[in-house]
Structures are given as C-alpha cells and as structure tokens.
Design an enzyme around this catalytic site. Structure first.
Site, PDB file in Angstrom:
ATOM      1  N   ASN A  98       9.527  -3.218  -0.768  1.00 47.75           N
ATOM      2  CA  ASN A  98       7.722  -2.602  -0.406  1.00 47.75           C
ATOM      3  C   ASN A  98       8.238  -2.474   0.970  1.00 47.75           C
ATOM      4  O   ASN A  98       8.869  -3.405   2.248  1.00 47.75           O
ATOM      5  CB  ASN A  98       7.602  -4.069  -0.585  1.00 47.75           C
ATOM      6  CG  ASN A  98       5.676  -3.772  -0.232  1.00 47.75           C
ATOM      7  OD1 ASN A  98       5.602  -4.451   0.820  1.00 47.75           O
ATOM      8  ND2 ASN A  98       4.957  -2.787  -0.861  1.00 47.75           N
ATOM      9  N   VAL A  99       7.094  -2.068   1.955  1.00 51.11           N
ATOM     10  CA  VAL A  99       6.952  -1.234   2.898  1.00 51.11           C
ATOM     11  C   VAL A  99       5.614  -1.152   2.776  1.00 51.11           C
ATOM     12  O   VAL A  99       4.751  -0.036   2.192  1.00 51.11           O
ATOM     13  CB  VAL A  99       7.865  -0.591   3.943  1.00 51.11           C
ATOM     14  CG1 VAL A  99       9.245  -0.832   4.053  1.00 51.11           C
ATOM     15  CG2 VAL A  99       7.898   0.749   3.157  1.00 51.11           C
ATOM     16  N   HIS A 144      14.074  -5.592  -5.704  1.00 52.00           N
ATOM     17  CA  HIS A 144      12.635  -5.463  -5.369  1.00 52.00           C
ATOM     18  C   HIS A 144      12.626  -4.224  -4.014  1.00 52.00           C
ATOM     19  O   HIS A 144      13.144  -5.163  -3.539  1.00 52.00           O
ATOM     20  CB  HIS A 144      11.812  -6.116  -5.537  1.00 52.00           C
ATOM     21  CG  HIS A 144      10.682  -6.961  -4.793  1.00 52.00           C
ATOM     22  ND1 HIS A 144       9.954  -7.136  -3.316  1.00 52.00           N
ATOM     23  CD2 HIS A 144       9.145  -5.948  -5.095  1.00 52.00           C
ATOM     24  CE1 HIS A 144       8.984  -7.164  -2.672  1.00 52.00           C
ATOM     25  NE2 HIS A 144       8.472  -6.228  -3.630  1.00 52.00           N
ATOM     26  N   GLY A 165      -7.798  -3.008  -7.541  1.00 51.91           N
ATOM     27  CA  GLY A 165      -6.587  -1.743  -7.877  1.00 51.91           C
ATOM     28  C   GLY A 165      -6.542  -1.706  -8.939  1.00 51.91           C
ATOM     29  O   GLY A 165      -7.390  -2.315  -9.959  1.00 51.91           O
ATOM     30  N   ARG A 166      -5.550  -0.617  -9.159  1.00 57.64           N
ATOM     31  CA  ARG A 166      -4.969  -0.384 -10.290  1.00 57.64           C
ATOM     32  C   ARG A 166      -3.690  -1.522 -10.902  1.00 57.64           C
ATOM     33  O   ARG A 166      -3.308  -1.730 -10.721  1.00 57.64           O
ATOM     34  CB  ARG A 166      -4.775   1.285 -10.359  1.00 57.64           C
ATOM     35  CG  ARG A 166      -4.292   1.837 -11.711  1.00 57.64           C
ATOM     36  CD  ARG A 166      -4.099   3.316 -11.723  1.00 57.64           C
ATOM     37  NE  ARG A 166      -4.059   3.786 -12.768  1.00 57.64           N
ATOM     38  CZ  ARG A 166      -2.087   3.819 -13.783  1.00 57.64           C
ATOM     39  NH1 ARG A 166      -1.370   3.121 -12.801  1.00 57.64           N
ATOM     40  NH2 ARG A 166      -2.359   4.582 -15.020  1.00 57.64           N
ATOM     41  N   SER A 204       5.698   0.766  -2.674  1.00 60.37           N
ATOM     42  CA  SER A 204       6.329  -0.779  -3.237  1.00 60.37           C
ATOM     43  C   SER A 204       7.410  -0.501  -5.026  1.00 60.37           C
ATOM     44  O   SER A 204       6.587   0.442  -5.244  1.00 60.37           O
ATOM     45  CB  SER A 204       5.378  -1.716  -4.185  1.00 60.37           C
ATOM     46  OG  SER A 204       5.724  -2.981  -4.464  1.00 60.37           O
ATOM     47  N   HIS A 254      14.641  -3.373 -13.288  1.00 66.35           N
ATOM     48  CA  HIS A 254      14.892  -3.593 -14.274  1.00 66.35           C
ATOM     49  C   HIS A 254      16.198  -2.936 -14.386  1.00 66.35           C
ATOM     50  O   HIS A 254      15.672  -2.425 -16.019  1.00 66.35           O
ATOM     51  CB  HIS A 254      14.153  -4.174 -14.785  1.00 66.35           C
ATOM     52  CG  HIS A 254      13.122  -4.867 -14.031  1.00 66.35           C
ATOM     53  ND1 HIS A 254      13.240  -5.987 -13.545  1.00 66.35           N
ATOM     54  CD2 HIS A 254      11.974  -5.202 -13.447  1.00 66.35           C
ATOM     55  CE1 HIS A 254      11.762  -6.716 -12.859  1.00 66.35           C
ATOM     56  NE2 HIS A 254      11.447  -5.749 -13.437  1.00 66.35           N
ATOM     57  N   HIS A 283       6.497 -24.764  -8.432  1.00 64.45           N
ATOM     58  CA  HIS A 283       7.071 -25.271  -8.930  1.00 64.45           C
ATOM     59  C   HIS A 283       8.174 -25.384 -10.133  1.00 64.45           C
ATOM     60  O   HIS A 283       8.541 -26.820 -11.062  1.00 64.45           O
ATOM     61  CB  HIS A 283       6.028 -25.264 -10.507  1.00 64.45           C
ATOM     62  CG  HIS A 283       6.112 -23.559 -10.887  1.00 64.45           C
ATOM     63  ND1 HIS A 283       5.966 -22.546 -10.063  1.00 64.45           N
ATOM     64  CD2 HIS A 283       6.865 -22.792 -12.609  1.00 64.45           C
ATOM     65  CE1 HIS A 283       6.546 -21.597 -10.777  1.00 64.45           C
ATOM     66  NE2 HIS A 283       6.928 -21.389 -12.114  1.00 64.45           N
ATOM     67  N   HIS A 300      23.503  -8.052   1.897  1.00 63.06           N
ATOM     68  CA  HIS A 300      22.737  -9.166   2.727  1.00 63.06           C
ATOM     69  C   HIS A 300      23.459  -8.265   4.652  1.00 63.06           C
ATOM     70  O   HIS A 300      22.775  -8.343   5.608  1.00 63.06           O
ATOM     71  CB  HIS A 300      23.472 -10.461   3.663  1.00 63.06           C
ATOM     72  CG  HIS A 300      22.143 -10.927   2.187  1.00 63.06           C
ATOM     73  ND1 HIS A 300      21.286 -11.714   3.492  1.00 63.06           N
ATOM     74  CD2 HIS A 300      22.411 -11.687   1.157  1.00 63.06           C
ATOM     75  CE1 HIS A 300      19.977 -12.128   1.936  1.00 63.06           C
ATOM     76  NE2 HIS A 300      21.251 -12.224   1.144  1.00 63.06           N
TER      77      HIS A 300
END
Length: 305
Positions: free
Chosen positions: A109-110, A107, A260-261, A93, A97, A176, A146
């Site tokens: 993640n796999v 971002h 987790g950490r 992950s 920034h 929200h 895309h």
C-alpha cells in the site's frame, strides 16, 4: 503548474497499471477485471481483480482518490487536531492470494493524505509499505524480501529501513494470538519529513520495489508440488489474515469509517479460508517450523542463505 495531489495521483494510476500488467504476465492465464466506482462525498476509484488464475487464486489491486468532510478517527489518531477536518485521500492498495501454498501472500500500500482544518494551513502526509505472509518458510525468500526492502530505503538514510521494519513488525502483530502475521517488511505513516519531494520520492521507491521483492519469490516457489495437507494449512493460516484485517487494519477501518465502497475495502480478504478450534501443528513438521522460525521478528539482513 501541476499541483502536488495531481502529481501523486498520476504516479498512483501508473503504479496500478504497471503492477497489474506484470502480475498478469506472471500468472499466464488470469486477467484483471476492472470495476470503476464513485464516492458519495467526492472522488472514486478503480478496483481490479484477478480470480482463478494459474498462480494467483485472487489478486486485487485498488486505486482510490476520495474526499470527505470529516477525517475519520483511524486517520487522525496521530494528528488529533485534524479530527473532523475536510480531507483528500488517495492510494494504491493490493493483496495477492496465490493458489500454491508454497507461494506467500503479499500486501502493498502507498497512500497520500491532505487535510485542511478550519484554522491553520493544510497538512499533508504519506504512508504505506509492504509485507509478506508465507505459509511455508524459506530463509532465502525472507532474506531477499528484506534486502529489497532495505534497498528501497537506503538512498534516504541508514535509519529508514530499521525504523520502518520495526514499525511493520509491531503493526502486523495479532495481539489476541500473540503472533506475527508474517515476516514483515516495511510500514510507515505520517511521513512528511524532509519536505514533499523527499517524502514522495521515498514513497515512490517503496511502491516501485514491490514487484522486485515479490516476483522472484513467486518464480522460485510456483513449481513446487503441493497436496491437500499444504492446502489445508494455507486455508487455516489465511484465517489469521482475516482476523487481522477485520480487527486491526487501519486501511479497513478508514474505508468503513469514511463510507467507502465495501467491496473494494474487503477485496483484501482471501477467497477461501478455514478455522480450527485450538489447533497447533505437530512438533517438527514444516508447519511447526513456520511458527518456530519465521513468525517472530528477526534481522533477516544478517541471515545466510
């Protein structure tokens, strides 16, 4: 014979190495520092952080491979029969920034899960994706992002990109605020269709296309001149990133629920951020254009650049 988890682990470690190496080259001055850690229930990981670079104010790329006695609710929502079962989870992950407000946050993640209930066979699945969070919108960048996401999915069926793109738009939505976090990309979970080889190949394709999607945008925008005005807006919009990650993000919830950490889980948070009470940009400004033209789902493949 190499087992499926071993094959996935080897790919993920290589992916982390590759991404960190290319980001370091792109930045030119920043270097990743590695922090290895272990998990109380078994396994561990290595967290790599680049801080204070020429381009990247902070970039974190985390690899984890952990085991647990009870699959947390955040990971078993779609598979309630597996709730509380032993599991293995591994993934890469990252969150980047940049310093320049014209370079978007990104971002990726796999991940791979395998759970073994007391009764029945073990169950495995993949998940992940990548998404882009610009502060100043450029149609050229959105179309490139895309199109590259589409290219990653195309060999696996015409329906894959539209499905994962729609899921990403729905997932990265701040209820929200009634706002999209960014311009989306790909998101998928509970992927096992077509068998292990097909699902793993699709997951690899998405992981391998991330840099091709992101680095050309970095290269186009890194030289744009910015002032305190753009920086202030970047810090304000980073607040939305924090809100999403702490309220909605499944990875954050899974990490905290599984013991987790904490430092590795929260590496996704930006190094500097601000909030303003009930603030909206002035109509017609570049900041207003982000809300008007970019922070809602669009079919970017049909846009002209």
């Amino acid at each position: 014979m190499t087992s499926a988890p071993d094959t996935v682990r080897a790919y993920l470690l290589g992916l982390q190495d590759q991404i960190c190496a290319q980001l370091s080259v792109e930045d030119g001055s920043g270097q990743f520092q590695e922090d290895s850690w272990s998990h109380d229930k078994g396994g561990g990981g290595r967290t790599r952080i680049l801080r204070g670079g020429e381009i990247f104010e902070q970039a974190g790329v985390n690899f984890s491979h952990v085991t647990g006695d009870e699959l947390p609710p955040s990971a078993s929502a779609q598979r309630p029969k597996l709730g509380g079962s032993p599991y293995v989870a591994m993934g890469v992950s990252l969150v980047i920034h940049p310093l320049n407000p014209y370079v978007p946050t990104s971002h990726m993640n796999v991940r791979f899960f395998e759970s073994s209930p007391d009764k029945g066979d073990s169950v495995w699945w993949f998940g992940g994706g990548f998404d882009l969070t610009p502060y100043y919108g450029f149609t050229e960048d959105a179309v490139h992002w895309h199109r590259t996401a589409h290219d990653a999915c195309q060999p696996f069926g015409k329906d894959i990109y539209p499905r994962m793109k729609r899921w990403c738009d729905e997932y990265f939505f701040l209820q929200h605020r009634q706002e999209q976090r960014g311009i989306g990309g790909l998101f998928f979970d509970d992927l096992s269709e077509g068998g292990f080889d097909n699902a793993f190949a699709l997951t690899r394709s998405i992981g391998d296309h991330f840099l091709a999607a992101y680095l050309p945008i970095v290269q186009r925008r890194r030289g744009l001149t910015w002032s305190q005005r753009e920086r202030d807006f970047q810090l304000y919009r980073r607040g939305r990133y924090v809100e999403f990650n702490l309220v909605y993000d499944r990875g954050t919830l899974f990490g905290l629920q599984s013991g987790g950490r904490t430092e590795s889980i929260l590496m996704s948070l930006p190094p500097a951020v601000s909030w303003r009470y009930n603030w909206r940009p002035e109509p017609g400004t570049p900041e207003d254009q982000l809300y008007r033209d970019f922070l809602h789902p669009r079919n970017w493949l049909e846009e002209n650049t």
